[in-house]
Design an enzyme around this catalytic site. Structure first.
Site, mmCIF file in Angstrom:
data_model
loop_
_atom_site.group_PDB
_atom_site.id
_atom_site.type_symbol
_atom_site.label_atom_id
_atom_site.label_comp_id
_atom_site.label_asym_id
_atom_site.label_seq_id
_atom_site.Cartn_x
_atom_site.Cartn_y
_atom_site.Cartn_z
ATOM 1 N N ASP A 4 -10.528 2.941 2.044
ATOM 2 C CA ASP A 4 -10.752 2.491 3.418
ATOM 3 C C ASP A 4 -11.532 3.520 4.235
ATOM 4 O OD1 ASP A 4 -9.566 -0.013 3.192
ATOM 5 O OD2 ASP A 4 -7.571 0.738 3.698
ATOM 6 N N LYS B 188 0.810 -1.223 0.000
ATOM 7 C CA LYS B 188 0.000 0.000 0.000
ATOM 8 C C LYS B 188 0.844 1.274 0.000
ATOM 9 C CE LYS B 188 -4.212 -1.834 2.129
ATOM 10 N NZ LYS B 188 -5.232 -1.637 3.194
#
Length: 280
Positions: free
Chosen positions: A108, A71
């Site tokens: 997210d 990420k």
């Protein structure tokens, strides 16, 4: 440039990647909406990440999701980074644009807020103080989501104070670092408690926190989804708090990615939840 095609491909890049539930999620929606396409697990070692991201265009992929440990690395490999992803400091979705450029997003934050509103549709982050436990990547996404939704005060507690202080720089006026040994006291008057640590996950010890000072009107969220009912959530339900498990965040964060990849805004349904629960 990505060539137009009727069969759309996407996947999830990680190392390892077998633990990801994304293929189940996206596969369910592909079937439900009768979309001609595929969503593949893509195991990519860290040293191969640049080649893999560049290869999305050449292979005709619509994009990919990104999981541990990539990420952060993907941030430097895309052509544009969405402002929310930049503030979080991590990318979990790469989209191949019509002109062939690569855009990085982080869904997210969206997924976290949506999971809260699934349980309490009138939730507003500005309704009272918020306590976040942990200061890793998930905590950064949660904090950005709550700040953007109007949070006025976030009390952040982490075992390593330096890491908490680093996260607080996102908005020092609204994020206040609390010493880990004061975490229980920080719950007084809070409207929301969020656990972003791994404590309570299968294979880890339960979260060491007492809810005695937490108002019974507060929501308690645990982003852990294996098990769905962590000791923290069980304790919260027992005393009357509204509890939110981590599966909702997982399901909802996939919605904007699926829409970007396949052009359909999917619904998070009980059927989808059951399909993913069956894999836990």
């Amino acid at each position: 440039m990505a060539a137009p095609q009727s069969f759309k491909m996407a996947g999830v890049i990680g190392w390892p990647v077998a633990q990801s539930r994304s293929p189940v999620l996206h596969g369910h929606w592909l079937s439900q909406y009768r979309i001609k396409g595929a969503y593949l697990p893509l195991p990519v070692q860290p040293e191969a990440l640049p080649d893999a991201i560049r290869g999305l265009r050449a292979l005709g992929f619509s994009g990919c999701n990104v999981t541990i440990p990539h990420k952060l690395g993907v941030l430097k490999l895309v052509d544009q980074v969405d402002p929310v992803a930049a503030r979080i400091g991590a990318v979990n979705t790469v989209v191949v644009q019509d002109d062939g450029t690569l855009s990085g997003f982080n869904t997210d934050a969206y997924g976290f807020l949506a999971s809260l509103r699934d349980v309490r549709d009138d939730f507003k982050a500005g309704s009272g103080p918020i306590v976040i436990l942990g200061a890793g990547g998930a905590a950064r996404a949660v904090a950005v989501a709550l700040l953007d939704d109007g949070a006025k005060e976030i009390r952040l507690a982490n075992r390593t104070t330096e890491r908490a202080e680093e996260l607080s720089r996102i908005d020092p006026s609204r994020i206040k670092v609390v010493a880990w040994d004061k975490r229980n006291d920080a719950l007084a008057g809070a409207a929301l408690l969020v656990n972003t640590t791994s404590q309570g996950m299968v294979g880890y010890p339960p979260l060491d926190v007492s809810l005695d000072a937490l108002p019974k009107t507060a929501m308690v969220s645990d982003i852990v989804y294996n098990p769905l009912e962590t000791p923290l959530l069980a304790a919260a339900r027992k005393r009357g708090n509204t509890a939110v498990d981590g599966l909702g965040m997982l399901l909802h964060q996939a919605v904007p990615a699926f829409e970007a990849f396949y052009g359909v805004h999917p619904a998070v349904s009980n059927e989808l939840r059951r399909a993913v629960e069956a894999t836990l």
